[in-house]
Design an enzyme around this catalytic site. Structure first.
Site, PDB file in Angstrom:
ATOM      1  N   GLY A 164     -40.948  48.731 -19.419  1.00  0.00           N
ATOM      2  CA  GLY A 164     -39.965  48.290 -18.440  1.00  0.00           C
ATOM      3  C   GLY A 164     -40.088  49.099 -17.167  1.00  0.00           C
ATOM      4  O   GLY A 164     -39.830  50.309 -17.168  1.00  0.00           O
TER       5      GLY A 164
ATOM      6  N   SER B  12     -27.010  57.649 -18.345  1.00  0.00           N
ATOM      7  CA  SER B  12     -26.139  57.407 -17.198  1.00  0.00           C
ATOM      8  C   SER B  12     -26.583  58.249 -16.008  1.00  0.00           C
ATOM      9  O   SER B  12     -27.040  59.373 -16.163  1.00  0.00           O
ATOM     10  CB  SER B  12     -24.691  57.739 -17.542  1.00  0.00           C
TER      11      SER B  12
ATOM     12  N   LYS C 287     -21.987  55.650 -24.730  1.00  0.00           N
ATOM     13  CA  LYS C 287     -22.344  55.182 -23.387  1.00  0.00           C
ATOM     14  C   LYS C 287     -21.472  53.991 -22.975  1.00  0.00           C
ATOM     15  O   LYS C 287     -21.043  53.886 -21.817  1.00  0.00           O
ATOM     16  CB  LYS C 287     -23.823  54.782 -23.343  1.00  0.00           C
TER      17      LYS C 287
ATOM     18  N   HIS D 225     -18.235  55.415 -21.958  1.00  0.00           N
ATOM     19  CA  HIS D 225     -18.443  56.009 -20.631  1.00  0.00           C
ATOM     20  C   HIS D 225     -18.322  54.932 -19.543  1.00  0.00           C
ATOM     21  O   HIS D 225     -17.649  55.123 -18.526  1.00  0.00           O
ATOM     22  CB  HIS D 225     -19.824  56.672 -20.577  1.00  0.00           C
ATOM     23  N   ASN D 226     -18.964  53.781 -19.759  1.00  0.00           N
ATOM     24  CA  ASN D 226     -18.937  52.723 -18.755  1.00  0.00           C
ATOM     25  C   ASN D 226     -17.533  52.151 -18.576  1.00  0.00           C
ATOM     26  O   ASN D 226     -17.133  51.804 -17.464  1.00  0.00           O
ATOM     27  CB  ASN D 226     -19.906  51.607 -19.138  1.00  0.00           C
TER      28      ASN D 226
ATOM     29  N   GLU E 109     -15.681  54.506 -16.498  1.00  0.00           N
ATOM     30  CA  GLU E 109     -16.182  54.319 -15.128  1.00  0.00           C
ATOM     31  C   GLU E 109     -15.456  53.160 -14.432  1.00  0.00           C
ATOM     32  O   GLU E 109     -15.027  53.286 -13.281  1.00  0.00           O
ATOM     33  CB  GLU E 109     -17.680  54.060 -15.190  1.00  0.00           C
ATOM     34  N   TYR E 110     -15.306  52.030 -15.122  1.00  0.00           N
ATOM     35  CA  TYR E 110     -14.578  50.885 -14.566  1.00  0.00           C
ATOM     36  C   TYR E 110     -13.162  51.298 -14.180  1.00  0.00           C
ATOM     37  O   TYR E 110     -12.660  50.926 -13.111  1.00  0.00           O
ATOM     38  CB  TYR E 110     -14.488  49.757 -15.591  1.00  0.00           C
TER      39      TYR E 110
END
Length: 475
Positions: free
Chosen positions: A10, A134, A189, A192-193, A196-197
């Site tokens: 990737g 992240s 994770k 965590h996101n 974050e939001y």
């Protein structure tokens, strides 16, 4: 001839930057990109031709050559979009791999998918790691926060590899620690996101109050956020907010005023709320933040309704008291966002027997990631004293902040409501606190209603827990 130390599949922005990060830290890297749209293939080719010149990064044209180019045990990192593409690339890799090899999913895969893939691969003797990464493109290049979990037998290998490229705190400790078994790394994770939001919505709501209620200029608001961005209140998200607000367009006007008010999402926040609902953990601030994004996307409908249903409630002149109240409401709401995320991690750890160390997880978030901030030092110390939650109850200084900030918090919500400014995340945060500190809730009425129409039974406050009763309400 010695093979490459690491294989990366990737070559999007994250894959490119993490390849350069590994190479800079002494690793040789083989990279492979699946057939992509022409623009992406061109960008990945340009990456190899320009940024990888004179570096120990080699691109392989087919997956067989890619596998053979990596030294054993092979460590292959997938930096691709979560979902079916991960299963497809694993299927393509399997025939060329050998027992002892390691596949690492560095994307935002759902934790239950990671569990499933781990079980399947371990049957073939292949270790599987779900690694939450992240920090965005800058972090991937210069040092991200990394949250690996999965096949525990390769823990030492994975920690040594990822700690070499992760962010470092001032004391030199890496922002990467082993999270636990199964899909725990991706679960952390995902959480965590979600946090974050929540933080981003809290900042946006504070901005909206300053802009529309206090009639402050963009530059003045940047100055206020700059003042908040120090000490315990300092954070990466406040830091970039100041930069965003100070950027002008070509005509000299604030660029923020030209950006369409429609915020997208990639689904990780919704995944967190789905997991919270499955585990029975309330996360109202984060849920409100996600709902606010979804509502923002329906801009045309909002414009139509605003014409028919406008509110001319007026505005206030800016003054130090209101700004002080707003700072208190932002900071206390910030604490509730972290609390809700940690409550979810605790519940998942109990259900899936992951034995998560919450203090360690918070320490990983202290550098390299999007939610890093000064408050995490205080939260980490509170969790080291006791893993019980809410964490702010275990820290006298934090608890005192809640006591002192209660009235300012309510004043901000009152001002916003009276002037028609939506602050769903700040409001949900206070409602969460009010619910948590209420010894008696109207849930008794809900349970009575459930017993009335569905004979769901209820417990009584004057009897022992676990003893259930049913009333024949019709009689």
């Amino acid at each position: 001839m010695k093979g490459a130390d690491i294989g990366i599949i990737g070559l999007g922005i994250m894959g490119q930057n993490i390849s350069l990060n590994f190479e800079r830290n002494g690793f040789s890297v083989s990279v492979y990109n699946r057939n992509m749209p022409p623009d992406e293939n061109r960008r990945s080719a340009e990456f190899i031709e320009t940024k990888c010149r004179d570096k120990r990064i080699k691109r392989l044209e087919n997956i067989g050559e890619f596998i053979r180019s990596i030294s054993k045990p092979r460590k292959i990192i997938l930096m691709i979009t979560a979902g079916a593409s991960v299963d497809q690339i694993i299927t393509e890799l399997l025939p060329g791999l050998e027992p002892g090899d390691i596949i690492i999913d560095g994307g935002n895969s759902y934790y239950s998918d990671t569990d499933r893939r781990l079980g399947m691969l371990e049957e073939h003797g292949i270790a599987f790691i779900g690694a939450g990464i992240s920090g965005g493109e800058w972090g991937a290049l210069n040092g991200p926060s990394i949250m690996p979990g999965g096949s525990s037998n390769v823990r030492m290998i994975i920690e040594s590899v990822f700690q070499a490229i992760s962010a470092r705190l001032d004391d030199g400790s890496p922002c990467c620690k082993w999270i636990g078994p199964g899909g725990s790394g991706h679960f952390v994770k995902m959480t965590h996101n979600g946090i974050e939001y929540g933080i981003m919505q809290l900042i946006a709501e504070s901005y909206d109050i300053m802009r529309r209620v206090l009639n402050m200029s963009v530059n003045e608001i940047a100055g206020v956020f700059g003042q908040w961005n120090s000490g315990i209140g300092a954070s990466y998200l406040l830091d970039i907010t100041v930069e965003v607000l100070r950027r002008n367009d070509a005509d000299g006007c604030p660029l923020i005023d030209k950006i369409l008010d429609s915020a997208n999402d990639k689904g990780s926040g919704r995944s967190m709320i789905n997991a919270a609902m499955e585990l029975g953990v309330p996360a109202p601030t984060i849920s409100a933040a996600i709902s606010a994004r979804l509502q923002s996307m329906n801009r045309e409908k909002r414009a139509e309704i605003s014409k028919a249903y406008s509110l001319n409630a007026g505005s206030l002149t800016k003054n130090g008291e209101i700004l002080g109240d707003l700072k208190e409401s932002y900071f206390l709401s910030l604490l509730t966002v972290f609390e809700q995320g940690l409550e979810l991690l605790y519940a998942a750890s109990e259900k899936y027997e992951w034995r998560l160390n919450l203090a360690d997880i918070v320490s990983v978030w202290k550098g390299g990631c999007i939610i890093q901030g000064g408050i995490l030092n205080t939260i980490e110390n509170a969790l080291k004293q006791s893993q019980s939650l809410p964490f702010f109850i275990n820290n006298q200084s934090l608890f005192q902040l809640f006591l002192n900030g209660d009235s300012p918090w309510r004043r901000v919500i009152s001002v916003a409501t009276s002037t028609g400014i939506p602050i769903p995340a700040i409001s949900a945060s206070l409602a969460w606190i009010d619910t948590m500190r209420s010894e008696r809730l109207p849930a008794s009425l809900i349970q009575a209603q459930r017993d009335y129409f569905g004979a769901h039974t209820y417990e009584r406050i004057d009897r022992a827990r676990g003893e259930f009763f049913h009333t024949r309400w019709k009689d």
